[in-house]
Motif scaffolding. Structure first.
Motif, PDB file in Angstrom:
ATOM      1  N   GLU A 153       3.586   9.077   2.366  1.00 26.96           N
ATOM      2  CA  GLU A 153       3.882   7.502   2.757  1.00 26.96           C
ATOM      3  C   GLU A 153       4.595   7.579   4.068  1.00 26.96           C
ATOM      4  OE1 GLU A 153       6.290   6.315  -0.672  1.00 26.96           O
ATOM      5  OE2 GLU A 153       4.248   5.558  -1.721  1.00 26.96           O
ATOM      6  N   VAL A 180       0.380   7.277  -0.758  1.00 25.62           N
ATOM      7  CA  VAL A 180      -0.211   7.178   0.627  1.00 25.62           C
ATOM      8  C   VAL A 180       0.135   5.590   1.065  1.00 25.62           C
ATOM      9  CG1 VAL A 180      -1.844   8.936   0.789  1.00 25.62           C
ATOM     10  CG2 VAL A 180      -2.395   6.461  -0.175  1.00 25.62           C
ATOM     11  N   GLY A 181       1.094   4.939   0.237  1.00 26.62           N
ATOM     12  CA  GLY A 181       1.435   3.908   0.817  1.00 26.62           C
ATOM     13  C   GLY A 181       2.265   3.563   1.902  1.00 26.62           C
ATOM     14  N   SER A 187      -6.742   1.416   3.112  1.00 27.91           N
ATOM     15  CA  SER A 187      -7.109   1.080   1.735  1.00 27.91           C
ATOM     16  C   SER A 187      -8.502   1.577   1.581  1.00 27.91           C
ATOM     17  CB  SER A 187      -6.823  -0.445   1.541  1.00 27.91           C
ATOM     18  OG  SER A 187      -7.755  -1.104   2.658  1.00 27.91           O
ATOM     19  N   LEU A 190      -9.332   5.261   1.665  1.00 26.66           N
ATOM     20  CA  LEU A 190      -8.711   5.834   0.563  1.00 26.66           C
ATOM     21  C   LEU A 190      -9.672   5.574  -1.071  1.00 26.66           C
ATOM     22  CD1 LEU A 190      -6.418   7.590  -0.718  1.00 26.66           C
ATOM     23  CD2 LEU A 190      -5.226   5.444  -1.149  1.00 26.66           C
ATOM     24  N   MET A 205      -0.685   3.140  -2.852  1.00 25.99           N
ATOM     25  CA  MET A 205      -1.524   2.766  -1.569  1.00 25.99           C
ATOM     26  C   MET A 205      -1.239   1.340  -1.056  1.00 25.99           C
ATOM     27  SD  MET A 205      -5.174   2.118  -3.746  1.00 25.99           S
ATOM     28  CE  MET A 205      -5.863   1.239  -2.392  1.00 25.99           C
TER      29      MET A 205
END
Length: 982
Positions: A153, A180-181, A187, A190, A205
């Motif tokens: 992140e 993974v935000g 987006s 992913l 995310m």
């Protein structure tokens, strides 16, 4: 004549004994001189050796600290913490291959290259948060087949394939938790990677501009926890969660809709529905926890979004910052958009919730029958209206309705504090050494349904979502103290009614169905008024937080309150927070709380009676922060406050301008474990540590401590040895990094129970603000700076002393005969210098056979004809018999021994050594000028040392040519050496 000869014989005997003594003294002096010199050289070599090796060792230690990770074990899990090292690439040289948890947070890695972690085949958890990662190569995660948790992140990853190729995740077949935000709107790539991540149960995310979770999420059959960072989202449609309709998702977090803001002055409801559809959550029937944070579409609009969650499994709803972005100043606007009416909450009140929070959303009031709907009445356990603007009106309705909720355990109603703070933090008293202890890995993925507190401050809501509980230091979270589950559970009688009993002649009942202001009992402005309140609470209620609600200067006189749940008392309430409510006077009592464990009266202006706290015998946690009236602790001393609190464990006296505590303060509180004294005016350690045998946490940060004495630091060190969990906070004090406090600074470095690992700001000798961590990196340099000048002066003095000693030893050795004679003249009055008349012969002449011409024709003529002295010359005066014996007798009977030192005398004359040794030993204090040398100029440097030691320079006469007559200077020097000294 006989008497004179006897006297001379006695003198000669004494002279022989004294000569033997002098010989011994000379030997001892030489030995001492050699010993001192040897010791000095050895000491110098030892100091040089230690200095070189310490410098090498210290440089190695510094290099290890700067370049290597911290490796430690936590619950049999090997952790390598490589965070905050400013790495530009992954360097695993200091990381064991068996590492199971690797932390690389807050570095500057930029690019993760192929095979960066392939040697760590046992790795299960990997965190690379906030490390400026811009690209991840396709085989970066090669070899991490056992990895279960990955957190990347807060980096700079984008949807470009060059930044993150979806196939990079194909190696992570066992991955369960992926974060993974908060990247650059990552987006689409992913979503394409989800085909490789079928075991995911937790995912965070970024959301796309039009939020769309499509069919690609159907691969995630085990997903139950999803967090979406919606900073780029502008539309939430009916199909936004279509990919989750048939999933088992139980937790959904929607955070930070920065672009989705609605202004009712410029947009109509139809436009809003297109931005955030009321049907967005349809068919998410398995959802149990829903958090929506910072979605500024208005409270009324937000309340409509839950119509499809009626009769669902949803039990926890958390809403924060849902009010319009525009600020309203007119009363009409405030009532229109900030009151939770029955129409506004028609769907919300039908949800079968257990935990409900609607915070920081400008809620002004809650209408009747909203909180007390049938669905909430039999299900709700916690209600939180923190940081709203209920003020003088709205809180009353909510509290009154709360009495109807049969399962209610926690009720929180607060307004923003004047300092723009959140409500008082829940206390976590078991894990406070977050700066020392290692992270607790067992809580990495624990779901957190209540606001979390780290280091005494509320965390950002995006940090407390379930996804990024991963890799947070669990030791720094504060949880509520344990509650007593064995409390009374008798049925509530006359529920729904608050009974106020006053000293007046009537009893007033307040009906919950009305919101009329005149139905409430108001406080009297007459300070002489006395009033007793009786308040009935729900049986299940454990925690009440009522903060920053009663604003203004009020004098409520002698108001007493008695809480009860049965006819006896309110035995189930364990936590009462009454903070910042502007009370200036209230001298009554609070009764009935027989099992109260925590009481927080911070930021009030209270005048209490000395026996006020005696009504809480079970109190464990007492918080009295920032009491507004300065004379509070002068009216009621701290000793009196806690003297009957036998179970007290936690005492917080932050920001009360205190500068003194009784050393025996906790004499009656044997269980005290946490004492918070920050932001006061203490200049020294205010407690006797030996009396606080259970103390685990002492906070003296933000005081006026310049240094601690040796006695204080010793008591703290000893206490830490007895209490292994002891932790001491000392930051934000005006510590002085001066030489006179060197022992204190050194103690900071050596103590491992300090906050910030002993890295404090301090003031140097020059008045500059520096860090003790930087200063103590070169503790020897600081020591030299402090004591170098003094030691230099001492060294110079010692050098001068040693030089003086060496000089004196040399002079004593060189002029020992003169010194001996002087001492003899002083201390031995019976001795007198010998004269020529005391000897048989005036001058004994020692010479080589080859130099007989010089002696006979030049030297004897001058001595016998000019000076008229008697002489002994072995060519002339030796008789028959032993030559050596006659020579020694002649030297013994001669007042002066004149030696002619030539090359022939030194090299070719057999008796030269014996004559010179006897001559050197014949010098005594009574005849110290006995030896005279006539030295050939070429033999000046060949004179034996034994002769040099007993001769003064004036008794060495240089002759250049043995064939030439003596010149005037030479004759005068010989005459001076042979004359009697009176």
């Amino acid at each position: 004549m006989y008497i004179a000869e006897k006297r001379v014989t006695s003198y000669l005997a004494l002279q022989g004994n004294f000569s033997l003594t002098i010989i011994c003294l000379r030997s001892i002096t030489k030995q001492m001189f050699y010993n001192v010199s040897s010791l000095f050289l050895k000491l110098l070599l030892l100091i040089t050796y230690i200095a070189i090796h310490w410098s090498i060792l210290w440089s190695n230690i510094q290099a290890a600290e700067l370049n290597c990770c911290s490796v430690y074990g936590v619950h049999d899990v090997l952790v390598a913490n490589c965070s905050d090292l400013n790495w530009t690439f992954v360097d695993l040289r200091c990381v064991p291959v068996t590492t199971e948890v690797l932390l690389l947070d807050r570095n500057n890695l930029t690019t993760l290259t192929n095979g960066s972690f392939q040697t760590l085949t046992s790795l299960q958890q990997l965190s690379i948060k906030s490390s400026n990662i811009q690209s991840i190569e396709i085989d970066t995660f090669l070899g991490l087949g056992q990895l279960q948790n990955l957190n990347i992140e807060n980096n700079q990853l984008t949807d470009d394939v060059a930044s993150l190729n979806p196939q990079a995740f194909r190696h992570l077949t066992h991955l369960k938790h992926l974060f993974v935000g908060n990247n650059q709107n990552l987006s689409q790539n992913l979503k394409d990677a989800l085909v490789y991540l079928r075991n995911l149960s937790t995912l965070s995310m970024d959301g796309s501009e039009t939020l769309q979770l499509g069919t690609e999420f159907s691969y995630l059959t085990q997903l139950n926890n999803l967090t979406l960072y919606c900073s780029k989202v502008t539309h939430v449609t009916n199909d936004s969660f279509i990919g989750l309709w048939h999933s088992n998702l139980t937790i959904l977090n929607l955070i930070n809709f920065y672009l989705l803001q609605f202004d009712p002055d410029y947009m109509d409801q139809d436009t809003l529905k297109k931005q955030f559809s009321d049907d967005a959550f349809q068919n998410l029937n398995s959802l149990e926890v829903l958090r929506i944070i910072n979605c500024r579409i208005g409270n009324e609009n937000m309340a409509r979004k839950f119509k499809h969650l009626i009769n669902s499994s949803l039990h926890t709803l958390y809403l924060e910052k849902t009010h319009y972005a525009k600020e309203f100043y007119t009363p009409n606007a405030t009532f229109e958009y900030c009151i939770l009416s029955t129409n506004t909450t028609q769907y919300l009140s039908q949800l079968t919730l257990s935990y409900f929070s609607w915070t920081n959303s400008d809620i002004f009031a809650v209408a009747p029958r909203v909180v007390s709907s049938p669905q909430w009445r039999y299900n709700i356990k916690s209600i939180d209206f923190s940081n709203n603007v209920m003020g003088w009106l709205g809180w009353k309705f909510t509290l009154l309705q709360a009495a109807l909720l049969e399962k209610l355990e926690v009720v929180i109603i607060t307004s923003p504090s004047p300092e723009n703070e959140d409500s008082s933090p829940d206390l976590g008293l078991d894990s406070v050494k977050d700066a020392v202890q290692s992270p607790l890995l067992s809580n990495f993925f624990k779901s957190n349904t209540t606001p979390a507190i780290r280091n005494g401050q509320r965390l950002d809501r995006k940090e407390i979502s379930t996804n990024n509980a991963f890799f947070h230091d669990a030791a720094s979270y504060h949880a509520l103290p344990e509650r007593n589950d064995s409390l009374h559970t008798e049925p509530l009688r006359r529920e729904g009614t608050f009974l106020f009993e006053t000293n007046a002649s009537h009893t007033a009942y307040v009906k919950l169905d009305s919101i009329s202001e005149r139905m409430f009992i108001t406080f009297s402005n007459n300070s002489t008024n006395t009033c007793a309140w009786r308040v009935r609470l729900p049986l299940s209620l454990r925690i009440v937080k009522f903060m920053f609600m009663l604003q203004g200067d009020k004098d409520y006189g002698n108001q007493s309150v008695q809480f009860f749940q049965t006819e006896g008392e309110a035995a189930n309430l364990t936590h009462l927070y009454f903070v910042g409510n502007g009370i200036t006077r209230g001298t009554g009592r609070i009764m009935g709380l027989a099992n109260l464990q925590l009481l927080d009266l911070s930021k009030n202006a209270l005048i209490l009676s000395p026996y006020f706290f005696d009504d809480f015998p079970t109190l464990k946690y007492l918080i009295l922060k920032s009491i507004k009236n300065d004379d509070f602790f002068r009216r009621v001393s701290i000793d009196r406050i806690i003297q009957n609190l036998i179970e007290l464990r936690y005492l917080d006296l932050t920001d009360n301008k205190l500068n003194y505590l009784s050393p025996n303060l906790f004499f009656r509180n044997p269980h005290i474990s946490h004492v918070i004294l920050s932001k006061n005016r203490f200049t020294s350690l205010p407690l006797k540590m030996e009396l606080c045998t259970s103390l685990k946490f002492l906070d003296l940060s933000g005081n006026a401590i310049i240094y601690l004495t040796v006695q204080e630091t010793s008591s703290l060190t000893k206490h830490s040895e007895n209490v292994q969990e002891f932790f001491f906070l000392l930051s934000e004090n005006n510590i002085a990094c001066v030489c006179s406090h060197f022992q204190f600074i050194k103690w900071i470095k050596s103590s491992d129970f300090l906050d910030k690992k002993g890295n404090y700001s301090c003031t140097s000798e020059e008045g500059l603000l520096i860090s003790t961590g930087v200063l103590l990196q070169d503790v020897f340099g600081f020591y030299r700076q402090c004591y170098g000048y003094n030691y230099l002066m001492i060294s110079i003095v010692l050098l001068l002393v040693m030089s003086f000693i060496f000089l004196m030893a040399y002079l004593v050795h060189r002029f020992r005969t003169a010194i001996e004679a002087y001492l003899v003249r002083i201390f031995v009055k019976a001795f007198r210098p010998m004269k020529s008349s005391d000897y048989k012969t005036h001058v004994f002449i020692g010479y080589a056979d080859e130099d007989v011409g010089f002696v006979r024709h030049i030297l004897l003529r001058y001595l016998e004809e000019d000076l008229k002295v008697s002489t002994f010359v072995h060519h002339r005066d030796l008789g028959p018999g032993y030559t050596d014996q006659q020579m020694f007798e002649a030297m013994r009977d001669s007042w002066r021994i004149l030696l002619v030192i030539t090359q022939s005398f030194l090299n070719n004359y057999d008796l030269s050594d014996i004559i010179m040794k006897y001559a050197s030993h014949s010098v005594t204090p009574v005849n110290q000028g006995r030896v005279v040398l006539l030295v050939q100029q070429t033999q000046m440097y060949n004179i034996p040392g034994s002769l040099y030691d007993v001769l003064e320079d004036s008794r060495i006469i240089v002759i250049s040519d043995l064939s030439a007559p003596l010149d005037y200077v030479q004759r005068q020097e010989i005459k001076q050496c042979l004359r009697d000294i009176h």
